[in-house]
Enzyme design. Structure first.
Site, short mmCIF file in Angstrom:
data_model
loop_
_atom_site.label_atom_id
_atom_site.label_comp_id
_atom_site.label_asym_id
_atom_site.label_seq_id
_atom_site.Cartn_x
_atom_site.Cartn_y
_atom_site.Cartn_z
N SER A 291 0.84 -1.20 0.00
CA SER A 291 0.00 0.00 0.00
C SER A 291 0.87 1.24 0.00
O SER A 291 1.98 1.24 0.58
CB SER A 291 -0.86 -0.02 1.26
OG SER A 291 -1.46 1.25 1.47
N TYR B 60 -2.18 -1.33 10.93
CA TYR B 60 -2.41 -1.87 9.57
C TYR B 60 -1.24 -1.49 8.66
O TYR B 60 -0.65 -2.35 8.00
CB TYR B 60 -3.73 -1.34 8.99
CG TYR B 60 -3.81 -1.54 7.49
CD1 TYR B 60 -4.02 -2.80 6.96
CD2 TYR B 60 -3.61 -0.47 6.61
CE1 TYR B 60 -4.05 -2.99 5.58
CE2 TYR B 60 -3.64 -0.66 5.24
CZ TYR B 60 -3.85 -1.93 4.72
OH TYR B 60 -3.87 -2.12 3.37
N LYS C 82 1.88 -3.85 6.78
CA LYS C 82 2.25 -3.89 5.36
C LYS C 82 3.76 -3.66 5.21
O LYS C 82 4.43 -4.33 4.43
CB LYS C 82 1.47 -2.82 4.59
CG LYS C 82 0.01 -3.14 4.44
CD LYS C 82 -0.20 -4.24 3.41
CE LYS C 82 -1.52 -4.92 3.58
NZ LYS C 82 -1.70 -6.14 2.79
P1 NAD Z 1 -10.87 -7.39 1.12
O1 NAD Z 1 -11.11 -7.42 2.58
O2 NAD Z 1 -12.04 -7.20 0.22
O3 NAD Z 1 -10.10 -8.72 0.67
C1 NAD Z 1 -9.24 -9.43 1.52
C2 NAD Z 1 -9.69 -10.87 1.50
O4 NAD Z 1 -8.84 -11.67 2.32
C3 NAD Z 1 -11.12 -11.05 2.04
O5 NAD Z 1 -11.87 -11.81 1.11
C4 NAD Z 1 -10.93 -11.79 3.36
O6 NAD Z 1 -12.03 -12.64 3.63
C5 NAD Z 1 -9.64 -12.54 3.10
N1 NAD Z 1 -8.86 -12.85 4.29
C6 NAD Z 1 -8.52 -12.02 5.32
N2 NAD Z 1 -7.75 -12.66 6.20
C7 NAD Z 1 -7.57 -13.90 5.71
C8 NAD Z 1 -6.85 -15.05 6.18
N3 NAD Z 1 -6.17 -15.00 7.33
N4 NAD Z 1 -6.88 -16.18 5.44
C9 NAD Z 1 -7.59 -16.22 4.28
N5 NAD Z 1 -8.28 -15.19 3.81
C10 NAD Z 1 -8.26 -14.04 4.51
O7 NAD Z 1 -9.77 -6.27 0.84
P2 NAD Z 1 -9.20 -5.73 -0.54
O8 NAD Z 1 -9.55 -4.30 -0.62
O9 NAD Z 1 -9.55 -6.64 -1.64
O10 NAD Z 1 -7.65 -5.83 -0.23
C11 NAD Z 1 -6.85 -6.89 -0.67
C12 NAD Z 1 -5.41 -6.66 -0.18
O11 NAD Z 1 -4.95 -5.42 -0.70
C13 NAD Z 1 -5.29 -6.56 1.33
O12 NAD Z 1 -4.08 -7.19 1.71
C14 NAD Z 1 -5.21 -5.07 1.58
O13 NAD Z 1 -4.52 -4.78 2.75
C15 NAD Z 1 -4.46 -4.60 0.35
N6 NAD Z 1 -4.72 -3.19 0.04
C16 NAD Z 1 -5.99 -2.77 -0.16
C17 NAD Z 1 -6.23 -1.42 -0.45
C18 NAD Z 1 -7.63 -0.91 -0.66
O14 NAD Z 1 -7.82 0.31 -0.67
N7 NAD Z 1 -8.64 -1.75 -0.85
C19 NAD Z 1 -5.15 -0.53 -0.54
C20 NAD Z 1 -3.86 -1.01 -0.35
C21 NAD Z 1 -3.64 -2.35 -0.06
C1 UD1 Z 2 -7.03 4.62 3.82
C2 UD1 Z 2 -6.05 4.21 4.89
C3 UD1 Z 2 -4.89 3.48 4.24
C4 UD1 Z 2 -5.40 2.31 3.43
C5 UD1 Z 2 -6.44 2.78 2.42
C6 UD1 Z 2 -7.07 1.63 1.69
C7 UD1 Z 2 -6.27 5.81 6.70
C8 UD1 Z 2 -5.60 6.91 7.46
N1 UD1 Z 2 -5.60 5.35 5.64
O1 UD1 Z 2 -6.38 5.50 2.92
O2 UD1 Z 2 -4.01 3.02 5.23
O3 UD1 Z 2 -4.33 1.66 2.74
O4 UD1 Z 2 -7.48 3.49 3.09
O5 UD1 Z 2 -7.87 0.87 2.54
O6 UD1 Z 2 -7.34 5.33 7.07
N2 UD1 Z 2 -12.56 10.81 3.56
C9 UD1 Z 2 -13.59 11.63 3.97
N3 UD1 Z 2 -14.71 11.08 4.51
C10 UD1 Z 2 -14.87 9.74 4.64
C11 UD1 Z 2 -13.82 8.89 4.21
C12 UD1 Z 2 -12.68 9.46 3.69
O7 UD1 Z 2 -13.49 12.86 3.86
O8 UD1 Z 2 -15.91 9.29 5.15
C13 UD1 Z 2 -11.36 11.40 2.96
C14 UD1 Z 2 -10.07 11.12 3.69
O9 UD1 Z 2 -9.82 12.07 4.67
C15 UD1 Z 2 -9.06 11.15 2.53
C16 UD1 Z 2 -9.86 10.64 1.34
O10 UD1 Z 2 -11.23 10.85 1.67
O11 UD1 Z 2 -8.67 12.47 2.26
C17 UD1 Z 2 -9.64 9.17 1.04
O12 UD1 Z 2 -9.88 8.42 2.23
P1 UD1 Z 2 -9.89 6.82 2.24
O13 UD1 Z 2 -10.76 6.32 1.14
O14 UD1 Z 2 -10.20 6.37 3.62
O15 UD1 Z 2 -8.41 6.43 1.84
P2 UD1 Z 2 -7.01 6.85 2.51
O16 UD1 Z 2 -7.20 7.65 3.73
O17 UD1 Z 2 -6.17 7.44 1.44
#
Ligand code: NAD
Ligand code: UD1
Length: 344
Positions: A124, A149, A153
């Protein structure tokens, strides 16, 4: 040969499984369904006409992993499984480190034992902390994540760097995602967060369908043009396709590589609200509140390294992100609980 996709039923996982199947790749998804539904992969199968393998299980279960590597010819792993709610990670740090860090270590141990050394890891942009300058390229030093979290990572990245140094046969991609949003254009799969969404776009779409009353904009006094936070939002299908590009690269190179997956463009919270209103025709009531702890003012990628080395770049712009997010939410107001595909 088959790819193992951990967390394959989740938001990014399901979209990536779809792209992999569409590209002709065989896929086995492993997911404990702690934050997802079996329905997502049923819909992926319906969309692609190809059935991914599925095992409901935990990535920390070494016995299960050994059985998977024995029973199936796996030639690589895409590792999405993990927990991702920032606030929850503050109140339950041990659960986060166990799932994210122990889970990744257990997976790597099983891979090493099976002689499978190709791995794509979901990292991330949070690992950069609060960088001094924008855009962020991969040479920007990692910073201090503000929560467990983010630290989980960064720890996994460090573990994987050390693993790669210890044995040059590993091919590992650390993909630093910026802010994935949107949904597959079919409207059949999308983001289905449990409980009240933490992230901006699912919050907006749930306001639009009436599940939530109004959006709180966290901070109107950032040093940005309109005072609200700026992020690099990337369409989920572009992000999913980035994994296929990384896998292609890993098939030809060993070592540990880092790529940002972003668009290179930043949008403010108010930009996002306006773009969503145009795409959906719905007004989003909002109120500007105080800043959210741990948030940074701005964050967007230099996406050049992935373009040069992987031949990958994001193609879908803000209008499409919003249109696809809205199609998914409006056609599935209760996420995957809406109109489950009948099981045979
Ligand atoms: P998500 O929660 O939709 O997907 C994660 C999946 O992993 C889920 O289906 C959950 O059931 C499964 N899971 C969790 N723990 C597990 C375990 N111990 N064993 C087996 N399955 C398990 O989230 P996502 O948004 O699809 O994210 C996927 C990956 O990307 C995560 O590692 C997350 O940290 C990373 N990531 C997501 C974002 C984002 O904004 N969505 C941003 C940066 C990184
Ligand atoms: C967040 C997490 C980051 C994670 C990512 C994906 C935090 C501090 N960071 O990133 O670690 O990898 O999600 O899961 O939580 N916002 C609002 N109102 C809301 C929600 C968000 O104003 O209800 C704003 C936030 O302040 C930010 C932007 O929208 O400026 C994006 O927020 P968000 O979608 O939560 O992502 P990040 O904060 O970038």
């Amino acid at each position: 040969m088959t790819l193992l996709v951990t967390g394959g039923a989740g938001y990014i996982g399901s979209h990536t499984v779809l792209e992999l199947l569409a590209a002709g790749q065989d896929v086995l998804a492993l997911d404990n369904l702690s934050n997802s539904s079996r329905e997502s992969l049923r819909r992926v199968a319906a969309l692609t006409g190809r059935e991914p393998g599925f095992i409901q299980g935990d990535v920390r279960d070494r016995t299960l992993l050994d059985r998977i590597f024995t029973d199936t010819a796996i030639d690589g792993v895409v590792h999405f499984a993990g927990l991702k709610a920032v606030g929850e990670s503050v109140s339950e740090p041990l659960r986060y480190f166990d799932n994210n860090v122990t889970g990744s270590i257990t997976l790597c141990e099983a891979m090493a034992a099976a002689g499978v050394r190709r791995l794509v890891f979901s990292s991330s942009a949070t690992v950069y902390g609060d960088p001094a300058a924008m855009p962020i390229d991969e040479n920007c030093p990692t910073g201090t994540p503000t929560n467990p979290y983010g630290r989980s990572k960064l720890m996994v990245e460090q573990v994987l760097q050390d693993l790669g140094r210890s044995d040059p046969r590993w091919s590992i991609a650390l993909l630093r995602y910026f802010n994935p949003v949107g949904a597959h254009a079919s409207g059949r799969i999308g983001e289905d967060p449990h409980g009240v969404p933490n992230n901006l776009l699912p919050y907006i779409t749930q306001v639009a369908v009436g599940r939530l009353k109004q959006l709180s904009v966290f901070g109107g006094d950032y040093p940005t043009p309109d005072g609200t936070g700026i992020r690099d939002y990337i369409h989920i299908v572009d992000l999913a396709q980035g994994h296929l590009a990384a896998l292609d690269y890993l098939r030809q190179h060993t070592g540990v590589r880092i790529w940002n997956l972003g668009t290179g463009t930043g949008y403010s919270v108010l930009d996002m609200i306006r773009a969503f209103e145009v795409a959906s025709g719905r007004a989003i009531p909002y109120v500007i509140t105080g800043r959210r702890a741990g948030d940074i003012a701005e964050c967007w990628a230099d996406a050049g390294k992935a373009r040069r080395e992987l031949g990958w770049q994001a193609h879908r712009g803000l209008t499409q992100m919003m249109a696809d997010a809205w199609r998914w939410q409006s056609e599935n107001p209760d996420g995957y609980a809406t109109g489950d595909t009948p099981q045979n």
